[in-house]
Structures are given as C-alpha cells and as structure tokens.
Motif scaffolding. Structure first.
Motif, PDB file in Angstrom:
ATOM      1  N   MET A  68      60.467  61.208  42.682  1.00  0.00           N
ATOM      2  CA  MET A  68      61.213  62.061  43.412  1.00  0.00           C
ATOM      3  C   MET A  68      59.788  61.350  45.035  1.00  0.00           C
ATOM      4  SD  MET A  68      62.342  64.104  46.161  1.00  0.00           S
ATOM      5  CE  MET A  68      63.624  64.825  46.122  1.00  0.00           C
ATOM      6  N   GLU A  69      59.885  61.229  46.167  1.00  0.00           N
ATOM      7  CA  GLU A  69      58.751  60.945  46.483  1.00  0.00           C
ATOM      8  C   GLU A  69      58.205  62.649  47.326  1.00  0.00           C
ATOM      9  OE1 GLU A  69      57.516  57.938  47.355  1.00  0.00           O
ATOM     10  OE2 GLU A  69      58.911  56.880  46.122  1.00  0.00           O
ATOM     11  N   SER A  70      57.043  61.952  47.805  1.00  0.00           N
ATOM     12  CA  SER A  70      56.259  63.530  48.226  1.00  0.00           C
ATOM     13  C   SER A  70      56.400  63.338  50.145  1.00  0.00           C
ATOM     14  CB  SER A  70      54.599  63.407  47.011  1.00  0.00           C
ATOM     15  OG  SER A  70      53.868  64.036  47.798  1.00  0.00           O
ATOM     16  N   PRO A  71      56.010  64.091  50.279  1.00  0.00           N
ATOM     17  CA  PRO A  71      55.600  64.511  51.881  1.00  0.00           C
ATOM     18  C   PRO A  71      54.517  63.335  51.523  1.00  0.00           C
ATOM     19  CG  PRO A  71      55.582  66.685  51.559  1.00  0.00           C
ATOM     20  CD  PRO A  71      55.448  65.823  49.984  1.00  0.00           C
ATOM     21  N   VAL A  72      52.971  63.149  50.990  1.00  0.00           N
ATOM     22  CA  VAL A  72      52.156  62.548  51.009  1.00  0.00           C
ATOM     23  C   VAL A  72      52.272  60.683  50.586  1.00  0.00           C
ATOM     24  CG1 VAL A  72      49.899  62.058  50.307  1.00  0.00           C
ATOM     25  CG2 VAL A  72      50.635  64.057  50.944  1.00  0.00           C
ATOM     26  N   SER A  73      52.503  60.169  51.600  1.00  0.00           N
ATOM     27  CA  SER A  73      53.430  59.015  51.057  1.00  0.00           C
ATOM     28  C   SER A  73      52.896  58.388  49.477  1.00  0.00           C
ATOM     29  CB  SER A  73      53.660  57.808  51.810  1.00  0.00           C
ATOM     30  OG  SER A  73      52.295  57.794  52.094  1.00  0.00           O
ATOM     31  N   TYR A  75      58.890  71.200  35.718  1.00  0.00           N
ATOM     32  CA  TYR A  75      57.669  70.126  36.042  1.00  0.00           C
ATOM     33  C   TYR A  75      58.626  68.896  35.865  1.00  0.00           C
ATOM     34  CZ  TYR A  75      57.214  69.992  30.584  1.00  0.00           C
ATOM     35  OH  TYR A  75      57.396  69.678  29.805  1.00  0.00           O
ATOM     36  N   SER A  76      56.897  68.022  36.391  1.00  0.00           N
ATOM     37  CA  SER A  76      57.837  66.986  35.873  1.00  0.00           C
ATOM     38  C   SER A  76      56.483  66.231  35.186  1.00  0.00           C
ATOM     39  CB  SER A  76      56.723  66.024  37.591  1.00  0.00           C
ATOM     40  OG  SER A  76      57.455  66.273  38.618  1.00  0.00           O
ATOM     41  N   PHE A 103      56.962  76.300  44.266  1.00  0.00           N
ATOM     42  CA  PHE A 103      57.421  74.572  44.148  1.00  0.00           C
ATOM     43  C   PHE A 103      58.425  73.789  44.024  1.00  0.00           C
ATOM     44  CE2 PHE A 103      53.000  75.508  42.102  1.00  0.00           C
ATOM     45  CZ  PHE A 103      52.233  74.692  42.830  1.00  0.00           C
ATOM     46  N   ASN A 104      58.248  73.237  45.263  1.00  0.00           N
ATOM     47  CA  ASN A 104      60.016  72.447  45.326  1.00  0.00           C
ATOM     48  C   ASN A 104      60.433  71.711  44.002  1.00  0.00           C
ATOM     49  OD1 ASN A 104      61.778  70.317  45.554  1.00  0.00           O
ATOM     50  ND2 ASN A 104      60.320  69.044  47.303  1.00  0.00           N
TER      51      ASN A 104
END
Length: 139
Positions: free
Chosen positions: A1-6, A22-23, A105-106
């Motif tokens: 999964m990508e974050s808003p911060v690339s 959690y990841s 959290f997402n």
C-alpha cells in the motif's frame, strides 16, 4: 500500500501472518524528514490526566489527539506516521486501545506497531502512552 508521502511503502509480506491493525514493514526512502515524537499521555493542556480515574478510553483518545498536535507542529499528520510504540498498564484494555487506534489510523495502510504491557508509566494514574516516528516530505 502506498502512502500519501510518495517515499513510504507499507508491506505485509505473504511469508508472515496477517497483523491485526498494523503493518509488519514500513519502507521509507529519501529525500524526506524523519520526525520522532516523544511518548504522549492522555494529558490536557494543563498537564492533568483526562477523564475519570481509570478511564482508559478518555486517556487513549487524548493521547492520540496530543500525537496529532505534536505532528501538526512540524506540518505533519497521522497519515505520515510509519511506526508507533504503545504502552499499556493493563492488557484488558487491548480491545479499547484497538478501537481508538482504528479511528485515527488508515486501516488500509496502518503504521508498524509495537505494544508493550508495563507495570506503570512515569505519571501516576496514566494508563496509556504512545510514541511515534513519522516521515514527511522535505521542506
């Protein structure tokens, strides 16, 4: 999964069990700013523990709000958090902790997380503490 911060990627490898909220791995590559947020308790602006004595939910919500405020001071948000460490003085609060955490959290790209059961925190009456590491874009 990508974050808003690339430059941040959240990974749960197929070779590990699926984690609850959690990841397992968060990869951050430069350039960017790494932000370390000290442990946040459920304290109000006057330094008093919020809620009635023993009110875990009130303390947890306030601790997450304090984390948000700390990140905002460096133009960050909870979406920038890549790692959290949580301290609980009573593991029976684990379901409440997870419910509060999942508000903030997402769930599709949650930060890496460690949760530790401890006998006490530095502040008498404190039931929960959270610290965080965030990765923000360069200024």
């Amino acid at each position: 999964m990508e974050s808003p911060v690339s430059n941040v990627r959240f990974v749960n490898p197929d070779s590990l069990s699926k984690p609850p909220g959690y990841s397992h791995v968060v990869e951050a590559t430069g350039p960017g700013r790494t932000i370390y947020v000290a442990g946040q308790l459920g304290l109000d602006l006057d330094g008093r523990i919020v809620g009635a004595p023993g009110d875990f939910r009130a303390q947890a919500v306030q601790a997450f709000e304090n984390l948000k405020a700390a990140l905002a001071a460096v133009d960050g948000t909870l979406s920038d958090v890549v790692k959290i460490t949580n301290y609980l003085v009573d593991m029976s609060h684990l379901p409440l902790y997870r419910a509060v955490r999942d508000i903030y959290f997402n769930k599709a790209a949650p930060p890496a997380s460690t949760l530790v059961a401890i006998t006490g925190l530095a502040r008498e009456g404190a039931l929960f503490e959270i610290e965080a590491i965030a990765v923000l874009p360069p200024k």
